[in-house]
Design an enzyme around this catalytic site. Sequence first.
Site, PDB file in Angstrom:
ATOM      1  N   LYS A 122      -3.809   2.187  13.754  1.00  0.00           N
ATOM      2  CA  LYS A 122      -5.156   1.806  14.208  1.00  0.00           C
ATOM      3  C   LYS A 122      -5.539   0.426  13.673  1.00  0.00           C
ATOM      4  O   LYS A 122      -6.037  -0.416  14.408  1.00  0.00           O
ATOM      5  CB  LYS A 122      -6.216   2.819  13.752  1.00  0.00           C
ATOM      6  N   ARG A 163     -15.031  10.506  12.195  1.00  0.00           N
ATOM      7  CA  ARG A 163     -13.901  11.320  11.748  1.00  0.00           C
ATOM      8  C   ARG A 163     -14.231  12.803  11.794  1.00  0.00           C
ATOM      9  O   ARG A 163     -13.365  13.620  11.508  1.00  0.00           O
ATOM     10  CB  ARG A 163     -13.558  10.936  10.305  1.00  0.00           C
ATOM     11  N   ARG A 206       5.812   1.227   4.509  1.00  0.00           N
ATOM     12  CA  ARG A 206       4.724   0.276   4.260  1.00  0.00           C
ATOM     13  C   ARG A 206       4.534   0.059   2.761  1.00  0.00           C
ATOM     14  O   ARG A 206       4.401  -1.073   2.301  1.00  0.00           O
ATOM     15  CB  ARG A 206       3.432   0.825   4.889  1.00  0.00           C
ATOM     16  N   ARG A 256      -2.468   0.871  -1.989  1.00  0.00           N
ATOM     17  CA  ARG A 256      -3.645   1.740  -1.977  1.00  0.00           C
ATOM     18  C   ARG A 256      -3.378   3.006  -2.772  1.00  0.00           C
ATOM     19  O   ARG A 256      -2.300   3.602  -2.657  1.00  0.00           O
ATOM     20  CB  ARG A 256      -3.998   2.097  -0.532  1.00  0.00           C
ATOM     21  N   ARG A 291      -4.494  13.866   3.633  1.00  0.00           N
ATOM     22  CA  ARG A 291      -5.253  13.114   4.644  1.00  0.00           C
ATOM     23  C   ARG A 291      -4.887  13.616   6.046  1.00  0.00           C
ATOM     24  O   ARG A 291      -5.731  13.697   6.928  1.00  0.00           O
ATOM     25  CB  ARG A 291      -4.978  11.613   4.512  1.00  0.00           C
TER      26      ARG A 291
END
Length: 293
Positions: A13, A88, A127, A139, A150
Amino acid sequence: MRLILLGPPGAGKGTQAQRLVQKYGIVQLSTGEMLRAAVAAETPIGLQAKDIMASGALVPDEIVIGIISDRLDQPDMKKGFILDGFPRTVPQAAALDELLKKKHIKLDAVIELRVNESALLNRVETRVAEMQARGEEVRIDDTPEVLSKRLASYRSMTEPLIHYYSERRKLATVDGMMTIEQVTREINRILSAVGAVEPKAARSAAPARKTKAGTRKSAKPAGKKAGKTAGKAAKTAGKAKKAASRGTGRATRKAASTGRGAAKGRTAGKAKKAARKTVRKAAKKVTKKRAKR
Ligand code: AMP
């Protein structure tokens, strides 16, 4: 253009939102980014959100709704926006509907990036490894354990939004497992089909062209077929016009030779006239072809 990008963490996204920002000059509203900034600045919201975010759970609805409501009032929102990571939950979506209604803002589309969950873990691992190799800060919630949490919260809290927006005829789904480039192309195709952007703007790499008065050309609503037809004609038109204004090149030669009475060495004015004719012809041709099918 007002757009929502929907999809689990790692679906791409953020990457796609960035591309749209660059192309159309609109604003990306990422609640995740805003919350991370609040955490870093140690604001009251940041202090409330910090541990929740680190665990991979969702921050309470009223906090994110408040953030978005304030942000939508900023003057830069007039250009359009992409919501990334919001809404969300169904209550967030309902609150957003209310906010948009009150502010007289119309949502163009909700684009779901559908991905294969097992591939997401690989993506996140890659990543993280790449970021670490570049010496960038990773992160705190980008670990396989937190990602699993998540993903679980995406499934239970966010996935119902697919039904929510599909019922409201706003949903378009894109295969998020395609390459970044292919996903971008597909998103642009959807945007032009729903009339959020001009077909020509959706194809070109440059930001939306300005009119003489300096205002951006408004996006005309277009059906899927109309968008494609207009797009084909616009492509030919663009080539011919560009070449006509340059007074040189293959497209000019084509435009000049297509125009009746065309001759070598015609003036730019004549070439422009011929180009206009070519444009009309191309548009007619495309419409005829479509009508035949
Ligand atoms: P993201 O960068 O979108 O993956 O968001 C990172 C974290 O911020 C999420 O795991 C949540 O804890 C929190 N967050 C971001 N957006 C929302 C939202 N719309 N509702 C609730 N929590 C959110």
